[in-house]
Scaffold this motif. Structure first.
Motif, PDB file in Angstrom:
ATOM      1  N   THR A  91       0.830  -1.213   0.000  1.00  0.00           N
ATOM      2  CA  THR A  91       0.000   0.000   0.000  1.00  0.00           C
ATOM      3  C   THR A  91       0.862   1.259   0.000  1.00  0.00           C
ATOM      4  OG1 THR A  91      -0.231  -0.118   2.422  1.00  0.00           O
ATOM      5  CG2 THR A  91      -1.986  -1.102   1.100  1.00  0.00           C
ATOM      6  N   GLU A 122      -7.582   3.613 -10.265  1.00  0.00           N
ATOM      7  CA  GLU A 122      -7.297   2.178 -10.142  1.00  0.00           C
ATOM      8  C   GLU A 122      -6.519   1.890  -8.859  1.00  0.00           C
ATOM      9  OE1 GLU A 122      -7.035  -1.864 -11.063  1.00  0.00           O
ATOM     10  OE2 GLU A 122      -8.285  -0.341 -11.990  1.00  0.00           O
ATOM     11  N   ASP A 123      -5.540   2.736  -8.557  1.00  0.00           N
ATOM     12  CA  ASP A 123      -4.752   2.555  -7.337  1.00  0.00           C
ATOM     13  C   ASP A 123      -5.604   2.713  -6.083  1.00  0.00           C
ATOM     14  OD1 ASP A 123      -2.401   1.961  -8.642  1.00  0.00           O
ATOM     15  OD2 ASP A 123      -1.611   4.003  -8.549  1.00  0.00           O
ATOM     16  N   GLN A 126      -7.472  -0.237  -5.256  1.00  0.00           N
ATOM     17  CA  GLN A 126      -6.650  -1.320  -4.720  1.00  0.00           C
ATOM     18  C   GLN A 126      -6.382  -1.197  -3.227  1.00  0.00           C
ATOM     19  OE1 GLN A 126      -3.211  -2.999  -6.970  1.00  0.00           O
ATOM     20  NE2 GLN A 126      -3.477  -1.170  -8.209  1.00  0.00           N
ATOM     21  N   LYS A 165     -16.416  -4.236 -11.558  1.00  0.00           N
ATOM     22  CA  LYS A 165     -15.364  -3.551 -10.798  1.00  0.00           C
ATOM     23  C   LYS A 165     -15.545  -2.039 -10.815  1.00  0.00           C
ATOM     24  CE  LYS A 165     -10.330  -3.172 -10.423  1.00  0.00           C
ATOM     25  NZ  LYS A 165      -9.028  -3.619 -10.968  1.00  0.00           N
ATOM     26  N   HIS A 183      -9.763  -6.893  -0.661  1.00  0.00           N
ATOM     27  CA  HIS A 183      -8.636  -6.330   0.081  1.00  0.00           C
ATOM     28  C   HIS A 183      -8.182  -7.289   1.180  1.00  0.00           C
ATOM     29  CE1 HIS A 183      -9.575  -1.855  -1.066  1.00  0.00           C
ATOM     30  NE2 HIS A 183      -9.297  -2.614  -2.103  1.00  0.00           N
TER      31      HIS A 183
END
Length: 197
Positions: A91, A122-123, A126, A165, A183
Motif C-alpha cells: 500500500t 485504479e490505485d 486497490q 469492478k 482487500h
C-alpha cells in the motif's frame, strides 16, 4: 532490427503496465532528469518515472526484441523480496505512485490527464477502504476514455468482471463488501507469502 513507434493509445497504457521490459528502451540524455516537483517525492520506481517523463517530451520507440529477462524466482532478488514484504509495503508503494502521478499531471499540464487520473483511480480501488473514496474512484475510471478502450477488446466474461469492478457502485452495498473482501484476501495472501519467505 527496426524500432517500433508506440501510438498515442499505447502510450497511455504505460501508466497501467509495461509493454516491453525496460532494458529495451533508450532515452535521450536531456529527457533523463527529474523536475523539482518530482525530485522531492519518495517515489519508488526510476523506470516508471523515466518512461513517463520521456514520453511527455516526444514519441516513444522501442526495439521489438527480447533484450533480457527477470530472474524472478531468485529469493535474494528484488522482485521476490518486494513480493514478500507484506500488505503495508504494497500500500505504501501504491500511495507513492499516486503522489508521483499527481505531481506528473501538474508538471505536464495534464497532457495525459485521462490516463493519469484513471491510473490513480485504479490505485485507490486497490488500497482504500473508504466507501466514498472508492465510489469516486470507480466513477472516475468508468467515465474515462481509457475504460471504454480497455473494455472494447475483452471477452464477454472479462468485460462483465470489468463492468462490475468499475460500475458495480450502482449496487453499492454489495459492491462495497466485495471490494473489502478482495482487500482482505490480498492481505491474507501477502501475510502467507511473508511467512513462507
Amino acid at each position: 532490427m527496426s524500432e517500433v513507434r508506440y501510438t498515442d493509445w499505447e502510450k497511455t497504457t504505460f501508466f497501467f503496465g509495461w509493454k516491453v521490459h525496460m532494458s529495451s528502451y533508450f532515452y535521450r540524455r536531456e529527457t533523463n532528469f527529474r523536475p523539482d516537483c518530482i525530485r522531492r517525492l519518495r517515489f519508488w520506481s526510476g523506470d516508471y518515472r523515466m518512461l513517463t517523463l520521456a514520453m511527455y517530451y516526444g514519441d516513444v520507440y522501442c526495439l521489438p526484441e527480447v533484450m533480457s529477462v527477470y530472474n524472478a524466482n531468485i529469493k535474494s532478488g528484488v522482485t521476490m523480496r518486494n513480493q514478500n514484504r507484506g500488505y503495508s509495503f504494497f500500500t505504501d508503494r501504491v500511495q507513492k505512485r499516486i503522489e508521483y502521478l499527481n505531481a506528473y499531471n501538474q508538471y505536464t499540464g495534464g497532457k495525459f490527464a485521462d490516463a493519469v487520473l484513471a491510473r490513480i483511480a485504479e490505485d485507490i480501488l486497490q488500497i482504500s477502504d473508504d466507501r466514498s473514496e472508492l465510489v469516486k474512484a470507480a466513477k472516475q475510471m468508468s467515465h474515462s476514455s481509457i475504460y471504454k478502450k480497455m473494455a472494447a477488446g475483452l471477452a464477454p466474461i472479462q468485460k462483465l468482471k470489468m463492468h462490475w469492478k468499475y460500475q458495480g457502485y450502482l449496487l453499492e452495498p454489495l459492491w462495497y463488501r466485495s471490494i473489502l473482501w478482495k482487500h482482505q484476501k490480498m492481505k491474507n495472501e501477502m501475510k502467507e507469502q511473508e511467512r513462507n519467505a
